[in-house]
Write a protein that holds these residues in place. Structure first.
Motif, PDB file in Angstrom:
ATOM      1  N   TYR A  59      -1.460   4.377   0.469  1.00 23.74           N
ATOM      2  CA  TYR A  59      -3.006   4.251   0.462  1.00 23.74           C
ATOM      3  C   TYR A  59      -3.595   5.310  -0.722  1.00 23.74           C
ATOM      4  CZ  TYR A  59      -2.501   1.050   4.753  1.00 23.74           C
ATOM      5  OH  TYR A  59      -2.114   0.283   5.496  1.00 23.74           O
ATOM      6  N   SER A  65      -4.091   0.925  -6.126  1.00 23.86           N
ATOM      7  CA  SER A  65      -3.115   0.395  -5.317  1.00 23.86           C
ATOM      8  C   SER A  65      -2.061  -0.296  -6.159  1.00 23.86           C
ATOM      9  CB  SER A  65      -3.669  -0.405  -4.361  1.00 23.86           C
ATOM     10  OG  SER A  65      -4.418  -1.792  -4.885  1.00 23.86           O
ATOM     11  N   ARG A  81       0.920  -1.354  -0.019  1.00 25.97           N
ATOM     12  CA  ARG A  81      -0.026   0.119   0.139  1.00 25.97           C
ATOM     13  C   ARG A  81       0.916   1.273   0.020  1.00 25.97           C
ATOM     14  NH1 ARG A  81      -5.347  -1.267   0.554  1.00 25.97           N
ATOM     15  NH2 ARG A  81      -5.579   0.741  -0.644  1.00 25.97           N
TER      16      ARG A  81
END
Lengths: 117, 118
Positions: free
Chosen positions: B51, B71, B30
């Motif tokens: 993120y 992502s 992430r």
């Protein structure tokens, strides 16, 4: 401020010789991580090892071994019985475990290892 | 094979061109990073996405524009570059984000895109 020093810019060894790459670091953090990466001529940095500042046990992985000494702020890397495929630039790096700067990986300038057949 | 894939491997562009570098990973990481590496130097951090949001910009000139569509993907859009921007551009990813205690995360690097600006 953090700093990683790899005093050896270039090293040449004959195949099958052992070689040690030195790494000395400076940090004010109490918890941190140390890393070694290998960068062959292809360019990709390959992760070799991560070491927690609280774990001073030496580690061996095949022909590779690492000596972490907190008292001297050193994290040296030894290759036993070197092979031509070990020729690469090796980077030592430091990263604080926590805090605003924990995203930052501080690299040394790298040591270029040439293994001569 | 590297788990972080970068394309193209080589790119030559003029100073007036617009081009993009692409990076892809499917490890569920992430955090994604762009580094710039000049010859015989260590990598220098440019941008970090955590993120899918830009969390770190290391004072990079606006002629470099990062984008994180999802992502798994990271792009670096290039426009009006200078010859001194010629370098190896490395993408990396790591578990988690860039939160307060992310220092243990191992960065996995791609093979890089070698950029030459004429």
């Amino acid at each position: 401020a953090q700093k990683v020093t790899q005093a050896q810019t270039e090293i040449s060894v004959v195949e099958k010789e052992d070689v040690t790459l030195d790494c000395v670091y400076e940090t004010r953090d109490t918890t941190y991580y140390l890393f070694w990466y290998k960068q062959p001529p292809s360019g990709e940095l390959v992760f070799l090892i991560r070491r927690n500042s609280f774990d001073e046990q030496n580690e061996i992985s095949g022909r590779y071994s690492w000596n972490f000494q907190k008292s001297t702020s050193s994290f040296n890397f030894t290759i036993t019985a070197s092979q031509v495929v070990d020729s690469a630039v090796y980077f030592c790096a430091l990263r604080p475990y926590s805090g605003a700067g924990s995203y930052q990986l501080t690299f040394g300038k790298g040591t270029k290892l040439s293994v001569i057949p | 094979d590297t788990e972080v894939t970068q394309t193209p491997k080589h790119l030559v562009m003029g100073m007036t061109n617009k081009k993009s570098l692409k990076c892809e990973q499917h490890m569920g990481h992430r955090a994604m990073y762009w580094y710039k590496q000049k010859a015989k130097k260590p990598p220098e951090l440019m941008f970090v996405y955590s993120y899918e949001k830009l969390s770190i910009n290391e004072s990079v000139p606006s002629r470099f524009s990062p984008e994180c569509p999802n992502s798994s993907l990271l792009n670096l859009h290039l426009h009006a570059l200078q010859p001194e921007d010629s370098a190896l551009y490395l993408c990396a990813s790591s578990h988690g984000g860039t939160g307060f205690s992310s220092g243990a995360n191992v960065l996995t690097f791609g093979a890089g895109s070698r950029l030459t600006v004429l």
